[in-house]
Design an enzyme around this catalytic site. Structure first.
Site, short mmCIF file in Angstrom:
data_model
loop_
_atom_site.label_atom_id
_atom_site.label_comp_id
_atom_site.label_asym_id
_atom_site.label_seq_id
_atom_site.Cartn_x
_atom_site.Cartn_y
_atom_site.Cartn_z
N LYS A 35 13.80 17.44 6.62
CA LYS A 35 15.09 18.54 6.35
C LYS A 35 15.89 18.84 6.95
O LYS A 35 17.07 18.13 6.84
CB LYS A 35 13.87 19.92 5.82
CG LYS A 35 15.00 20.67 4.97
CD LYS A 35 13.82 22.35 4.98
CE LYS A 35 13.06 21.46 3.82
NZ LYS A 35 11.81 21.59 4.45
N ARG A 104 12.14 28.03 6.59
CA ARG A 104 10.15 26.30 6.60
C ARG A 104 10.20 25.37 7.06
O ARG A 104 10.59 25.07 8.38
CB ARG A 104 12.04 25.77 5.35
CG ARG A 104 12.88 26.55 3.81
CD ARG A 104 13.55 25.91 2.99
NE ARG A 104 13.49 26.10 1.92
CZ ARG A 104 15.04 26.62 2.12
NH1 ARG A 104 15.23 26.94 2.73
NH2 ARG A 104 15.68 28.00 0.57
N GLY A 113 4.68 21.44 -0.60
CA GLY A 113 3.59 21.91 -0.88
C GLY A 113 2.53 22.13 -0.09
O GLY A 113 1.86 23.24 0.29
N MET A 115 2.77 22.96 3.85
CA MET A 115 2.72 23.94 4.46
C MET A 115 3.36 24.62 3.62
O MET A 115 3.85 24.86 2.86
CB MET A 115 4.08 23.32 5.51
CG MET A 115 2.60 22.13 6.77
SD MET A 115 4.02 21.15 7.41
CE MET A 115 5.31 20.35 7.14
N ARG A 362 16.28 13.98 0.63
CA ARG A 362 15.39 13.52 0.77
C ARG A 362 15.80 11.85 0.23
O ARG A 362 15.95 12.70 -1.04
CB ARG A 362 13.68 13.86 1.38
CG ARG A 362 13.89 14.61 0.50
CD ARG A 362 12.42 15.52 0.12
NE ARG A 362 11.94 16.29 -0.60
CZ ARG A 362 11.02 17.35 -1.09
NH1 ARG A 362 10.50 17.65 0.19
NH2 ARG A 362 10.60 17.72 -1.90
N HIS A 478 4.51 21.20 -8.23
CA HIS A 478 3.75 20.37 -7.79
C HIS A 478 2.48 18.68 -7.69
O HIS A 478 2.25 18.12 -7.52
CB HIS A 478 2.77 21.92 -6.97
CG HIS A 478 1.56 21.07 -6.30
ND1 HIS A 478 -0.10 20.37 -5.54
CD2 HIS A 478 1.84 20.68 -4.51
CE1 HIS A 478 -0.55 20.12 -4.83
NE2 HIS A 478 0.26 20.36 -4.44
N SER A 787 -12.83 -17.74 9.63
CA SER A 787 -12.25 -16.16 8.46
C SER A 787 -13.22 -15.29 9.44
O SER A 787 -14.74 -15.71 9.95
CB SER A 787 -13.14 -17.40 7.09
OG SER A 787 -12.55 -16.24 6.31
N CYS A 854 -10.92 -12.34 5.90
CA CYS A 854 -11.44 -11.79 4.65
C CYS A 854 -12.14 -10.67 3.65
O CYS A 854 -12.54 -10.62 2.95
CB CYS A 854 -11.72 -13.20 3.84
SG CYS A 854 -13.64 -13.55 4.62
N TYR A 874 -3.60 -16.43 6.63
CA TYR A 874 -4.03 -16.65 5.39
C TYR A 874 -4.44 -14.71 5.30
O TYR A 874 -5.40 -14.79 6.37
CB TYR A 874 -4.22 -17.37 4.63
CG TYR A 874 -5.69 -17.73 4.90
CD1 TYR A 874 -6.64 -16.73 4.22
CD2 TYR A 874 -6.13 -19.03 5.20
CE1 TYR A 874 -8.04 -17.04 4.46
CE2 TYR A 874 -7.65 -18.92 6.19
CZ TYR A 874 -8.48 -18.09 5.53
OH TYR A 874 -9.30 -18.50 5.53
#
Length: 903
Positions: A35, A104, A113, A115, A362, A478, A787, A854, A874
């Site tokens: 913010k 804020r 919502g 804080m 934002r 919210h 693996s 895996c 992988y």
């Protein structure tokens, strides 16, 4: 002070913005919070931003440890207040022409919502009278004062808001007012008097009239809210760090409740569910920001095009119609901000007496589908690069696109309509309590959390639910924002529904549903239905495919899948799997006929009996593998030999015992005796994996024969050679590999001789034990691939059971002992170090060694980043995680490239 010694300058904790200038900028979000950084940026752009200043996140980090602010902060705040007074021409604590403030929170990452916020700070018994005189509007002044008292009492004094709501309800009833809009100045004055008396009675001291005391209390309350339970739960859910801290932004107030030419609202530069480019959002005339986002009032649409979803036909109260000048100004600001940031924006605004002010911007939360569309459109328009588009999308958000929606041909029993707050559909039993929702979900129940409106305290129940339904609130409430972030369907503002928490009922149009009854919600269309409705597979969009195609051309690592039965392979291929990294063969043995053969094998007392059971299993195993090889169409297939301990295959209930005994022609006592002999204190570290294979070599012989015979048959059917990869589980010793490799090689020669066909194959190990990693250079001499089974490897490295760890791992995370649950995100320092070491040692001996993981970590983006850095070939995850892994692997490759370039 010693002569010549330089006094160290105090650290800077406060940064000002406003009047076309700012100390900070958008790239300082870690320091000023999202913010504060964006307010500074917009001020520098010359936008109409109420001036103010921001306390840095360092103040919060210090406060969280010491419960006081660092030395120098109060002096810097005082100096910033003096600058703010000069900028606004108002004085804090003055009677007439008083400067009022909004205080804020503002974390680096958006936490809607979670804080605390306090508006109208600086009002007291004298200032409210002066404000009424200055504006000529007593109703506005006293309404603002009661709002401030209410928010301050909640966030700073820690009094229950319900008491204040009860006072308002009682006063409205006494005065005969139907709504807040009908309350007069004298009405609000009476409410304030009761508020102040209640606070004095509850706390034994009056509400603070000193504005400096108010400001100090508000700052400390916002700092303290960083560690409130709902904020902690939100960060845990979204993988945010407790150590980041929140900034505190203090701005001069602008009033959306000032008069009939005033309003407040939230807008998006694109429609957040679809990504369509349009000014989309909601506003409320004569109101303040909390009215819009809290869900307490159902707001009005911004554009006339939206009005059909909010208003009765012909009743267009959109901002475009009611505030046309401010609407056009907002539209121009939205265009400018989206172009400046190169991303869809979420903008908070206030109109005070016809003048537009921008309170925040934002990067907007959006559905996964919208995120894909926006990224593709912006990349194709040249606003961002393809790499920017890839990095911008949260891989985990794709989950919401991979689940079911309502079958268009299904019968529906429509009971209510609301606003389409978050896309997707879900069925489940009605639950009204977030606590009960969390408890029932842990027991495997599918839940729809039903509330009048949600609050940040409901976060645990929302996380546990399949979907969320509220009777109040809009698409920026919210419930809507949090549900979209979680990828859960949500219907909000279903105003015809009535919730009775006491009776635990949901009523609509003469029908009543009790807690536990099943309903279905469609968050895409904003509809609610009675009962469970048939769903259909997700329809993946062209944007989805485009992003994954871009990811595939960018990533280095391959993405395979883990399957339990051959039928899973088709789904995995649809999601883009490039082979199978783990086929758990034991799951193929749980069919009715197969489980009997397995039990026959386990109960066998002679070699002949075992051979008979294995001959029964061989054809079914072969059929499974033929299907698997055909479906994977030439892609690599890794088949793990039998892994679990024998006791998992034996019957557990009395009925199963009797049925098995009758089917096999043995006594119940014999089965019970065998189960007792197989019982182990810790079966997951007992007689399983290669240990069973070595104890009963006929079992791997059967499985390997099935693999090779299937490879020959599938190769002949498809005309493509099949190259199976045979994986040995729970290896810790090189000799274990050599023992089983002799069996594998012998059976392979036999099958090739019998069929006259040649089959290429590789043999590798599943590294689940630290010893295998430590001795990798020796073991690699006897195998072709490693693996890493990261689920079991994490257990054995930590000495923690993943089934029992949940009860203390979250405590560890909150205490900062661990950053994340190591069974969700890979422990790079411990488990990761073993993986890295094993790869290095193995490749030194065998440069062509294939490596992959895996475990469940293979579908976690942060863990995939480690795999890329380590050079694994992988990752292999569940079918629904394959698209996530494809995108995450591309992002990891881009980050590694960027890091190497910058270094």
């Amino acid at each position: 002070m010693v002569a010549g010694e330089k006094r160290q300058a105090p650290e800077r904790y406060v940064f000002s913005f406003g009047a076309g200038a700012a100390d900070g900028s958008a790239d300082m979000a870690d320091f000023l919070g999202g913010k504060g950084a964006n307010l500074a940026e917009m001020s520098s752009l010359g936008l109409s931003v109420p001036p103010g200043f921001t306390l840095t996140t360092e103040v919060c980090r210090y406060f969280s440890q010491h419960r006081v602010v660092p030395d120098g902060v109060e002096d810097q705040v005082r100096q910033a207040m003096e600058r703010l007074e000069k900028t606004t021409g108002r004085r804090f604590g003055a009677g007439r022409n008083s400067l009022l403030l909004a205080v804020r929170s503002g974390a680096r990452a958006s936490m809607p919502g979670m804080m605390d916020t306090i508006l109208n700070l600086g009002l007291n018994d004298s200032a409210v009278e002066a404000l009424a005189e200055e504006t000529g509007d007593g109703r506005f002044a006293w309404d603002s004062y009661r709002r401030f008292i209410q928010m301050y009492a909640d966030t700073v004094l820690r009094l229950d808001l319900e008491f204040f709501e009860e006072i308002i309800e009682e006063e409205r009833e006494r005065l005969g007012r139907d709504s807040d809009a009908e309350m007069t100045a004298e009405d609000w004055k009476a409410v304030v008097a009761r508020y102040l008396a209640f606070i004095d009675e509850e706390l034994g001291e009056p509400f603070p009239q000193n504005v400096e005391t108010q400001l100090r209390g508000a700052i400390r309350a916002v700092l303290g809210s960083w560690m409130n339970p709902r904020a902690i739960a939100f960060r845990a859910l979204h993988g945010l760090h407790d150590r980041d801290g929140t900034a505190v932004t203090i701005q001069s107030m602008v009033f959306g409740n000032r008069d009939d030419r005033s309003a407040t609202g939230v807008c998006f530069t694109r429609e957040p569910n679809t990504g369509v480019k349009m000014l989309y959002g909601e506003y409320l005339p004569r109101s303040q920001g909390e009215d819009v986002v809290s869900g307490m009032r159902t707001p009005l649409p911004l554009s006339s095009g939206q009005a059909t979803g909010h208003c009765e036909q012909g009743d267009d109260r959109s901002m475009q119609t009611m505030f046309p000048k401010a609407y056009e100004e907002l539209k121009a600001v939205a265009e400018r901000l989206e172009a400046h940031y190169g991303d869809m924006q979420d903008i908070e605004f206030t109109v005070e007496s016809g003048t537009l002010y921008i309170l925040q911007t934002r990067a907007a939360k959006r559905s996964a589908g919208a995120a894909l569309r926006i990224a593709v459109e912006m990349a194709e328009a040249g606003l961002i690069t393809r790499n920017d588009a890839l990095v911008r999308i949260d891989p985990l958000s794709l989950v919401s696109l991979l689940h079911a929606s309502i079958d268009p041909d299904a019968q529906r029993d429509h009971i209510a309509s609301g606003l389409p707050a978050a896309p997707g559909a879900a069925s489940g039993q009605i639950v009204f309590s977030p606590d009960e929702a969390a408890e029932l979900a842990e027991r495997g129940k599918k839940i729809i959390l039903v509330r009048t409106e949600t609050s940040p305290e409901d976060i645990h129940g929302m996380s546990a639910a399949e979907g969320i339904l509220t009777t109040r609130g809009g698409t920026t409430s919210h419930a809507a924002v949090v549900a979209r972030g979680m990828g859960k369907p949500c219907v909000s503002g279903a105003g015809t529904l009535r919730v009775d928490y006491g009776a635990k009922t949901l009523s609509t149009m003469g029908r009543t549903f009790n807690e536990g009854d099943i309903i279905t919600i469609d968050g895409t269309n904003g509809e609610v239905f009675a009962g469970s409705i048939a769903m259909r597979k997700p329809q993946l969009s062209d944007d989805f495919r485009t992003i994954l195609e871009w990811a595939d051309t960018t990533r280095r690592m391959k993405v395979r899948t883990n399957i339990d039965v051959a039928s899973d392979a088709e789904l995995a291929r649809d999601f883009g799997a490039e082979g199978i990294g783990l086929c758990r063969t034991e799951h193929m043995f749980f069919g009715d006929e197969r489980i009997l053969a397995m039990r026959h094998l386990i109960l066998a007392e002679t070699d002949d009996d075992r051979e008979s059971a294995l001959l029964t299993l061989l054809p079914s195993q072969r059929r499974d593998f033929v299907e698997l090889f055909e479906q994977m169409a030439g892609f690599p297939v890794t088949i793990r030999l039998l892994d679990p301990p024998f006791h998992e295959f034996l019957p557990h209930t009395d009925d199963e015992l009797r049925e098995t005994a009758e089917a096999l022609g043995v006594s119940v006592e014999k089965i019970e005796f065998r189960a007792e002999t197989l019982r182990e204190t810790n079966p997951m570290l007992g007689h399983r994996g290669v240990r069973v294979a070595i104890s009963y070599p006929a079992i791997p012989e059967m499985q390997v024969r099935a693999i090779f015979e299937a490879a020959v048959e599938a190769g002949q059917r498809t005309g493509r050679p099949v190259k199976p990869e045979i994986m040995l589980p729970l290896v810790g010793l090189q000799r274990e590999v050599e023992f089983l490799r002799e069996i594998i090689d012998r059976v392979a020669r036999d099958v090739m001789k019998e069929t006259g066909q040649s089959v290429q194959y590789t043999v590798g190990i599943l590294i689940e034990l630290p010893r295998a990693a430590v001795r990798a250079s020796l073991i690699a001499q006897s195998c072709d691939f490693f693996s890493f089974g990261t689920n079991d490897l994490t257990q054995t490295v930590f000495g923690i059971s993943r089934d029992d760890a949940a009860q203390f791992l979250e405590t560890y995370r909150q205490a900062g002992i661990v950053e994340a649950n190591p069974f969700i995100t890979l422990d790079v320092e411990g488990v990761g170090e073993l993986i890295r070491m094993a790869c290095i040692k193995g490749r030194e001996v065998r440069p062509t060694l294939l490596t992959g993981i895996c475990g469940e970590h293979a579908g976690d983006p942060k863990s995939i980043e480690f795999c890329e850095e380590t050079g694994l070939d992988y990752v292999s995850c569940s079918p629904f995680r394959v698209p996530i892994a494809r995108l995450a692997a591309a992002q990891a490759a881009l980050r590694l490239k960027e890091a190497s370039t910058s270094s």
